[in-house]
Motif scaffolding. Structure first.
Motif, short mmCIF file in Angstrom:
data_model
loop_
_atom_site.label_atom_id
_atom_site.label_comp_id
_atom_site.label_asym_id
_atom_site.label_seq_id
_atom_site.Cartn_x
_atom_site.Cartn_y
_atom_site.Cartn_z
N ARG A 148 -112.70 36.73 70.33
CA ARG A 148 -111.46 37.24 69.73
C ARG A 148 -111.59 37.34 68.21
NH1 ARG A 148 -108.58 33.56 73.87
NH2 ARG A 148 -108.00 35.05 75.49
N VAL A 177 -113.68 40.42 67.40
CA VAL A 177 -112.89 41.65 67.50
C VAL A 177 -112.02 41.81 66.25
CG1 VAL A 177 -111.03 42.82 68.76
CG2 VAL A 177 -112.93 41.79 70.01
N LYS A 178 -111.35 40.74 65.83
CA LYS A 178 -110.51 40.81 64.63
C LYS A 178 -111.33 41.23 63.42
CE LYS A 178 -107.28 37.13 65.80
NZ LYS A 178 -106.85 35.77 65.44
N GLU A 235 -112.44 44.94 63.75
CA GLU A 235 -111.31 45.86 63.59
C GLU A 235 -110.80 45.89 62.15
OE1 GLU A 235 -109.41 46.04 68.07
OE2 GLU A 235 -108.61 44.53 66.69
N ILE A 242 -116.79 46.66 69.63
CA ILE A 242 -115.41 46.22 69.89
C ILE A 242 -115.08 46.36 71.37
CG2 ILE A 242 -112.97 46.75 69.45
CD1 ILE A 242 -113.85 47.56 66.56
N THR A 243 -115.45 47.50 71.95
CA THR A 243 -115.20 47.72 73.38
C THR A 243 -115.92 46.68 74.22
OG1 THR A 243 -114.91 50.09 73.01
CG2 THR A 243 -115.44 49.39 75.27
N LYS A 289 -114.18 43.31 73.92
CA LYS A 289 -112.91 43.30 74.66
C LYS A 289 -113.15 43.19 76.16
CE LYS A 289 -109.96 45.59 71.28
NZ LYS A 289 -109.13 46.77 70.98
N ARG A 290 -114.17 43.85 76.66
CA ARG A 290 -114.50 43.75 78.10
C ARG A 290 -114.95 42.35 78.45
NH1 ARG A 290 -117.59 49.56 78.75
NH2 ARG A 290 -115.69 50.82 78.82
N ILE A 326 -114.04 39.65 76.83
CA ILE A 326 -112.83 38.81 76.76
C ILE A 326 -112.10 38.87 78.10
CG2 ILE A 326 -110.52 38.68 75.74
CD1 ILE A 326 -111.89 39.48 73.04
N GLU A 327 -111.93 40.06 78.62
CA GLU A 327 -111.23 40.21 79.90
C GLU A 327 -111.96 39.46 81.02
OE1 GLU A 327 -109.31 43.60 82.84
OE2 GLU A 327 -110.58 44.24 81.19
N GLU A 340 -111.48 35.74 80.54
CA GLU A 340 -110.10 35.35 80.87
C GLU A 340 -109.92 35.23 82.39
OE1 GLU A 340 -107.61 37.11 77.06
OE2 GLU A 340 -107.88 38.40 78.80
#
Length: 69
Positions: A23, A26-27, A30, A42-43, A46-47, A49-50, A53
């Motif tokens: 996270r 990504v911050k 970005e 970034i993509t 994020k993938r 991270i998902e 999670e």
């Protein structure tokens, strides 16, 4: 495979640590001057991270599942 509660909680702790780092990554990306330059990173983050999670939620579900003896 079977895992004991201690193993599952340690795995979740490691996942939570990795999630925090992703996270923050990504911050940082970005916030760069030209974030489009880092679009693929970034993509990917994020993938991940998902995915982490989902893993953390499944571990939490397993740990909180009532034991049947």
């Amino acid at each position: 495979m079977e895992f004991n509660a201690s193993q599952l909680m340690e795995a979740k702790r490691q996942i939570d640590s990795t999630l925090h780092k992703l996270r923050e990554t990504v911050k940082t990306l970005e916030a760069k001057e030209n974030p489009n330059r880092y679009k693929s990173q970034i993509t990917l983050a994020k993938r991940r991270i998902e995915a982490f999670e989902i893993s953390a939620a499944l571990i939490e579900r397993e740990v909180n599942k009532p034991s049947i003896h």
